[in-house]
Design a protein around this motif. Sequence first.
Motif, PDB file in Angstrom:
ATOM      1  N   HIS A   1       0.835  -1.201   0.000  1.00  0.00           N
ATOM      2  CA  HIS A   1       0.000   0.000   0.000  1.00  0.00           C
ATOM      3  C   HIS A   1       0.873   1.255   0.000  1.00  0.00           C
ATOM      4  N   SER A   2       0.340   2.328  -0.536  1.00  0.00           N
ATOM      5  CA  SER A   2       1.051   3.608  -0.532  1.00  0.00           C
ATOM      6  C   SER A   2       0.087   4.710  -0.105  1.00  0.00           C
ATOM      7  N   LEU A   3       0.666   5.840   0.238  1.00  0.00           N
ATOM      8  CA  LEU A   3      -0.109   6.957   0.770  1.00  0.00           C
ATOM      9  C   LEU A   3       0.326   8.249   0.082  1.00  0.00           C
ATOM     10  N   PRO A   4      -0.039   8.417  -1.194  1.00  0.00           N
ATOM     11  CA  PRO A   4       0.348   9.660  -1.858  1.00  0.00           C
ATOM     12  C   PRO A   4      -0.520  10.817  -1.356  1.00  0.00           C
ATOM     13  N   VAL A   5       0.114  11.840  -0.873  1.00  0.00           N
ATOM     14  CA  VAL A   5      -0.587  13.036  -0.402  1.00  0.00           C
ATOM     15  C   VAL A   5      -0.358  14.134  -1.425  1.00  0.00           C
ATOM     16  N   VAL A   6      -1.440  14.779  -1.842  1.00  0.00           N
ATOM     17  CA  VAL A   6      -1.352  15.819  -2.864  1.00  0.00           C
ATOM     18  C   VAL A   6      -1.829  17.141  -2.258  1.00  0.00           C
ATOM     19  N   ILE A   7      -1.050  18.195  -2.487  1.00  0.00           N
ATOM     20  CA  ILE A   7      -1.413  19.548  -2.049  1.00  0.00           C
ATOM     21  C   ILE A   7      -2.189  20.197  -3.186  1.00  0.00           C
ATOM     22  N   GLU A   8      -3.379  20.719  -2.889  1.00  0.00           N
ATOM     23  CA  GLU A   8      -4.177  21.343  -3.947  1.00  0.00           C
ATOM     24  C   GLU A   8      -3.495  22.571  -4.546  1.00  0.00           C
ATOM     25  N   ASP A   9      -2.868  23.395  -3.696  1.00  0.00           N
ATOM     26  CA  ASP A   9      -2.148  24.572  -4.188  1.00  0.00           C
ATOM     27  C   ASP A   9      -0.673  24.408  -3.816  1.00  0.00           C
TER      28      ASP A   9
ATOM     29  N   ARG B   1      -5.403  22.783   0.798  1.00  0.00           N
ATOM     30  CA  ARG B   1      -5.913  21.513   1.326  1.00  0.00           C
ATOM     31  C   ARG B   1      -5.006  20.358   0.911  1.00  0.00           C
ATOM     32  N   LEU B   2      -4.955  19.358   1.793  1.00  0.00           N
ATOM     33  CA  LEU B   2      -4.253  18.096   1.521  1.00  0.00           C
ATOM     34  C   LEU B   2      -5.280  17.067   1.059  1.00  0.00           C
ATOM     35  N   ASN B   3      -4.942  16.325   0.032  1.00  0.00           N
ATOM     36  CA  ASN B   3      -5.773  15.202  -0.392  1.00  0.00           C
ATOM     37  C   ASN B   3      -5.025  13.926  -0.037  1.00  0.00           C
ATOM     38  N   ILE B   4      -5.649  13.104   0.801  1.00  0.00           N
ATOM     39  CA  ILE B   4      -5.023  11.884   1.319  1.00  0.00           C
ATOM     40  C   ILE B   4      -5.764  10.679   0.750  1.00  0.00           C
ATOM     41  N   ARG B   5      -5.006   9.816   0.084  1.00  0.00           N
ATOM     42  CA  ARG B   5      -5.567   8.589  -0.485  1.00  0.00           C
ATOM     43  C   ARG B   5      -4.674   7.420  -0.121  1.00  0.00           C
ATOM     44  N   VAL B   6      -5.283   6.255   0.006  1.00  0.00           N
ATOM     45  CA  VAL B   6      -4.540   5.026   0.218  1.00  0.00           C
ATOM     46  C   VAL B   6      -4.686   4.195  -1.050  1.00  0.00           C
ATOM     47  N   PHE B   7      -3.546   3.778  -1.594  1.00  0.00           N
ATOM     48  CA  PHE B   7      -3.521   2.966  -2.804  1.00  0.00           C
ATOM     49  C   PHE B   7      -2.947   1.596  -2.499  1.00  0.00           C
ATOM     50  N   ARG B   8      -3.416   0.621  -3.237  1.00  0.00           N
ATOM     51  CA  ARG B   8      -2.785  -0.696  -3.296  1.00  0.00           C
ATOM     52  C   ARG B   8      -2.423  -0.886  -4.754  1.00  0.00           C
ATOM     53  N   GLY B   9      -1.139  -0.771  -5.044  1.00  0.00           N
ATOM     54  CA  GLY B   9      -0.716  -0.741  -6.449  1.00  0.00           C
ATOM     55  C   GLY B   9      -1.239   0.542  -7.075  1.00  0.00           C
ATOM     56  N   THR B  10      -2.048   0.405  -8.119  1.00  0.00           N
ATOM     57  CA  THR B  10      -2.633   1.585  -8.770  1.00  0.00           C
ATOM     58  C   THR B  10      -4.105   1.755  -8.433  1.00  0.00           C
ATOM     59  N   THR B  11      -4.612   0.927  -7.529  1.00  0.00           N
ATOM     60  CA  THR B  11      -6.029   0.971  -7.161  1.00  0.00           C
ATOM     61  C   THR B  11      -6.230   1.795  -5.894  1.00  0.00           C
TER      62      THR B  11
END
Length: 175
Positions: free
Chosen positions: A120-128, A152-162
């Motif tokens: 699993h991975s945890l890519p965090v994306v900053i909106e600005d 804002r931070l966008n937090i998602r959990v991925f397994r591979g590309t899902t």
Amino acid sequence: MSAPPLTMELIMTWATARVRWTRRATLLSLGIAVACGGGGDIAAPPPAAPRLQIASVLVEDPATGTVYFSHDDHWHGFPTVTAGAPRRLLMHFVKQGRAPDDHDMPPRNEWFTLAPHADHSLPVVIEDPTRARWEGDRLGGALTGQQAGASRLNIRVFRGTTTVWEAPPLNFIVR
């Protein structure tokens, strides 16, 4: 005494006998496999790993002990960072959600991390990205303020590309 010379007729007889023997051996082994219940798949695929259950994310500031946590479609609290200074934030998750009217933080004994989940991975994306940047891994990271303001931070959990789970966007302020 020498061996008789090999004739074409002898070679063809030997080749025919070999083909017949190979066919019989193949049919015999297939018959044994079917009789023993082994006539299905040669090798069954491994069972799929169970899907990781996540109901909420908790973002902990280990320097202050402050915890910000998601609840359904919103957050309780938000981080404030200083421009130019990184703020370490740790990510924890809970499996069980809370009732819509229960706004208490989940108890610490229910928290877990993605440490044992290497797939699993945890890519965090900053909106600005002009406001701040994020550098981290599946356990947390550093939010570094770049310019005063909010984003804002966008937090998602991925397994591979899902995508396995996604939190509502987390507001933060840079001073």
